[in-house]
Enzyme design. Structure first.
Site, PDB file in Angstrom:
ATOM      1  N   ASP A 137      28.046  20.887 -24.442  1.00 51.09           N
ATOM      2  CA  ASP A 137      29.155  21.746 -24.837  1.00 51.09           C
ATOM      3  C   ASP A 137      30.041  22.033 -23.634  1.00 51.09           C
ATOM      4  OD1 ASP A 137      30.850  23.533 -26.033  1.00 51.09           O
ATOM      5  OD2 ASP A 137      29.371  25.138 -26.233  1.00 51.09           O
ATOM      6  N   HIS A 153      37.554  20.763 -26.142  1.00 54.43           N
ATOM      7  CA  HIS A 153      37.846  21.599 -24.969  1.00 54.43           C
ATOM      8  C   HIS A 153      37.179  21.015 -23.736  1.00 54.43           C
ATOM      9  CE1 HIS A 153      34.032  24.088 -24.654  1.00 54.43           C
ATOM     10  NE2 HIS A 153      33.948  23.867 -25.944  1.00 54.43           N
ATOM     11  N   GLU A 213      38.520  27.422 -23.773  1.00 50.66           N
ATOM     12  CA  GLU A 213      38.029  27.622 -25.144  1.00 50.66           C
ATOM     13  C   GLU A 213      36.902  28.625 -25.178  1.00 50.66           C
ATOM     14  OE1 GLU A 213      35.270  26.714 -28.603  1.00 50.66           O
ATOM     15  OE2 GLU A 213      34.916  26.758 -26.439  1.00 50.66           O
ATOM     16  N   GLU A 214      36.032  28.553 -24.175  1.00 44.47           N
ATOM     17  CA  GLU A 214      34.836  29.401 -24.179  1.00 44.47           C
ATOM     18  C   GLU A 214      35.176  30.889 -24.090  1.00 44.47           C
ATOM     19  OE1 GLU A 214      32.146  28.438 -25.066  1.00 44.47           O
ATOM     20  OE2 GLU A 214      31.693  26.405 -24.411  1.00 44.47           O
ATOM     21  N   ASP A 248      34.404  19.340 -30.493  1.00 48.60           N
ATOM     22  CA  ASP A 248      33.662  20.298 -29.673  1.00 48.60           C
ATOM     23  C   ASP A 248      32.160  20.051 -29.804  1.00 48.60           C
ATOM     24  OD1 ASP A 248      32.682  22.473 -28.304  1.00 48.60           O
ATOM     25  OD2 ASP A 248      33.461  23.983 -29.683  1.00 48.60           O
ATOM     26  N   HIS A 253      24.800  27.059 -23.969  1.00 49.02           N
ATOM     27  CA  HIS A 253      25.454  28.042 -23.096  1.00 49.02           C
ATOM     28  C   HIS A 253      24.555  28.543 -21.968  1.00 49.02           C
ATOM     29  CE1 HIS A 253      29.116  29.404 -25.720  1.00 49.02           C
ATOM     30  NE2 HIS A 253      29.028  28.088 -25.606  1.00 49.02           N
TER      31      HIS A 253
END
Length: 701
Positions: free
Chosen positions: A361, A351, A398-399, A427, A511
């Site tokens: 990420d 992604h 995607e998130e 990913d 994140h």
């Protein structure tokens, strides 16, 4: 992180295990003898092309501006990916969709009584990491939260799992009308919200528990500091993709085939406000709680006992105002067309959207795939032509819950099910030295053989040797695919053999606003050598499937895995639930079919003159699709694989033979009608599998 922290393992491995060597002769399954030498030459050429400089260049360019899906800054990432692949010579196409995305809005958490304390909800800025002061960085938030303002007492619920809420009930603790405080871990964050709301909570606050080593926190180390906040989606719908267009692609609103969309009020979003905070803010709440101590296994890393309840004197105000907007997202697909079988697709993907800079990420994987795309096109310029098409996809949103990839799978469903050979998911795939893989059965051996052909950058041994040396019995383990990333649509909706392969390490700042290029360069891989090494692995798998005369699936692993997973279901059920169903008999037939296939394959390739290859491969491509059930699973009509799914109670874990697992967990084994339907569906799937394999065998005669 020391680049050589595992070297002693390999010194010991060298002296003890004879297999510890990089001198593996690659086993090229699916090639006749007269094709093997040319394939090896192509592979050796590929392995010289991936450089740290190229990988660093892409990772740097992808991570200069924080952005999440639907933002204009994310459009810059999309354009960079598009132009990079186009300039390399791939045919590039964007697939646009209009989807419902929440926006950060406003979030605040305050202690109201007995003290007035405004709790922070954004990361600190550090001079060491200049990215942390970027003006576009936003506060911590949880996408698809409910909106509202509440003031209430606090109840601590450990990780907020289904079992944790059941335990609160057993302890006589009610969360009705209260704010639940739960730490990250144990399950997907959306299920924390789901179970809190089902239990009657008025709101949920999630926090990252402090690390045991507070001397290794950001920016001096990789552990989160007290301000670090994990962002993420909360969606727990029984389908994936755009919430307003289940089972249909969310084509742009102006598109003539744009579907009719659900009303927002008709979607089962969480209604309670939810907010994430760092452990500094969480300590302010937990340290003021006056209730009985929580169970021993609920204690964390603060240096005081964790209580279950806060008491009536402690009240917290939680405010969330999260607007929804229709946003344009774009998947970017680059294609290297096959010379003989262009309608057989090898798909690699990652992604492209992040919560901030996304250095690990997703962009560690994104940069790796861009590096690989350029290298394969250099091979093409030198005269190599893959027989089959290689597609490199970059998925948006995607998130927010696998939205871009799910929309693409729904959009191209018929083509994908007819043409797709495999899907490799990258990913967050380049974060440290440890080689790992999770896979459908048919890709296990291809992954192992590729790992044997690639040198680990830290040791000089092969990637396989590093992998084996860090396993308990020197036998690498390939896991089963669960949820949480873009393989879900390919594998569990469309029945495409899939795998996630990574060279990875610990990323505790996942994140957060600290997932920056500075963090990556200073704490994960200062030499930028891991990305090129993983590109080697992905490249070898792709080239072998793209060029083999017979698709090199690991068919024998189906026999092993089917028996293992059925036995596991029987053990969990505590009785022989398959007695009289015919399942064990058809599984035995499949084992025989696979033995025959293995014998015939060798004889077939030894002939030199390959006949019926296209018909054989067409059947092999459909083998995994045999497990698809049109009606879906009992807990999700969108997830259609009877073989594997994500855990519907936690979101991330893998369930094998998930419909049976669900029957066990929900106490349905005594429901004769339900079980008869279940047995029939599985018997039909396994029969389809056996019939397909027998047609392959017949075509080899």
């Amino acid at each position: 992180m020391s680049r050589f922290h595992s070297l002693p393992v390999f010194i010991l491995c060298f002296f003890i295990f004879a297999h510890c060597t990089t001198e593996y002769e690659p086993e090229l399954t699916g090639f006749s003898e007269n094709q093997i030498q040319s394939q090896r030459e192509i592979e050796q050429s590929l392995l010289t092309k991936h450089t740290p400089e190229r990988y660093r260049h892409h990772l740097y360019n992808l991570t200069q501006t924080p952005a999440f899906a639907g933002q204009e800054e994310n459009r810059e990432v999309i354009e960079y990916i598009h132009s990079t692949m186009q300039n390399a010579g791939l045919t590039v196409e964007n697939y646009d969709y209009d989807v419902l995305l929440p926006q950060p809005g406003t979030v605040s958490v305050k202690i109201v009584t007995p003290d007035q304390v405004e709790l922070p909800n954004k990361e600190y800025e550090y001079e060491e990491d200049p990215y942390t002061s970027h003006s576009n960085l936003v506060h911590g938030w949880a996408a698809y939260s409910g909106s509202g303002t509440i003031s209430a007492e606090i109840v601590y619920a450990n990780y907020g799992t289904k079992e944790d809420f059941e335990r609160l009930t057993n302890l006589g603790v009610s969360v009705e009308g209260k704010i639940v405080l739960a730490r990250f871990g144990g399950n997907f964050r959306g299920y924390k919200a789901k179970y809190a709301e089902e239990a009657g909570a008025a709101g949920l606050i999630m926090y990252t528990d402090p690390p045991s080593d507070r001397d290794n926190v950001y920016p001096n180390g990789i552990q989160p500091d007290e301000s670090a906040i994990q962002r993420g989606s909360l969606l727990t719908l029984d389908y994936y993709g755009d919430p307003l267009t289940p089972f249909e692609p969310a084509l742009p609103l102006e598109h003539p085939d744009s579907p009719e969309r659900l009303e927002i009020d008709d979607v089962d979003f969480h209604s309670i406000p939810v907010a994430p905070i760092g452990y500094g803010a969480a300590e302010e709440i937990l340290s003021r709680m006056q209730g009985d101590p929580a169970p021993d296994d609920w204690q964390g890393n603060f240096d005081f006992p964790y209580p279950v309840t806060g008491g009536s004197d402690l009240t917290v105000e939680l405010h969330v105002d999260q607007p929804y907007e229709m946003k344009r997202i774009s998947n970017v697909i680059g294609t290297i067309e096959g010379s003989e079988y262009p309608d057989e697709w090898i798909i690699l993907g990652a992604h492209l959207d992040a919560w901030s800079f996304g250095a690990t990420d997703p962009n560690s994987g994104t940069a790796m795939l861009l590096t690989l795309a350029e290298s394969i096109m250099e091979l093409v310029e030198e005269g190599y032509q893959p027989k089959r098409s290689i597609l490199i996809g970059h998925w948006d949103a995607e998130e927010f819950m696998l939205i871009g990839s799910s929309e693409w799978v729904e959009h191209l469903e018929d083509e994908l099910m007819a043409k797709s050979v495999l899907y490799l998911n990258a990913d967050m795939s380049v974060t440290g030295p440890n080689f790992r893989a999770s896979s459908s059965p048919s890709l296990k051996k291809p992954i192992i053989e590729a790992a044997k052909s690639v040198t680990h950058p830290d040791t000089g041994f092969s990637m396989y040797d590093y992998w084996a040396g860090n396993s308990s019995d020197s036998s690498p383990v390939i896991g089963n695919l669960g949820g949480g990333s873009d393989h879900v649509g390919f594998y569990m909706y469309a029945g495409i053999p899939s795998a996630g392969v990574s060279i990875s390490g610990s990323v505790p700042i996942y994140h957060t606003n600290f997932d920056t290029f500075w963090f990556y360069e200073n704490h994960l891989d200062p030499d930028f050598s891991y990305g090129p090494a993983l590109a080697d692995v992905y490249g070898l798998i792709a080239l072998r499937f793209a060029s083999a005369q017979i698709l090199p699936y690991d068919i024998p692993s189906y026999s092993t895995d089917l028996n293992t997973h059925l036995e596991s279901i029987r053990d969990r059920a505590g009785s022989d639930i398959f007695d009289g169903s015919g399942l064990m008999e058809i599984t035995g037939q499949i084992t025989q079919d696979i033995e025959t296939y293995e014998n015939r394959l060798g004889q077939y390739l030894d002939r030199g003159q390959i006949e019926n290859a296209e018909a054989i491969n067409r059947e092999l491509i459909q083998l995994e699709r045999a497990f698809l059930n049109d009606e879906g699973l009992p807990f999700s009509p969108w997830l259609r694989s009877l073989y594997a799914s994500s855990d519907p109670y936690s979101g991330y874990a893998s369930w094998m033979f998930p419909a049976y697992r669900y029957a066990i967990e929900e106490g349905l084994l005594d429901d004769e009608e339900f079980m008869e339907e279940l047995h029939n569906a599985h018997l039909q799937a396994l029969t389809r599998f056996s019939d397909t394999l027998q047609r392959v065998i017949q075509n080899m005669e």
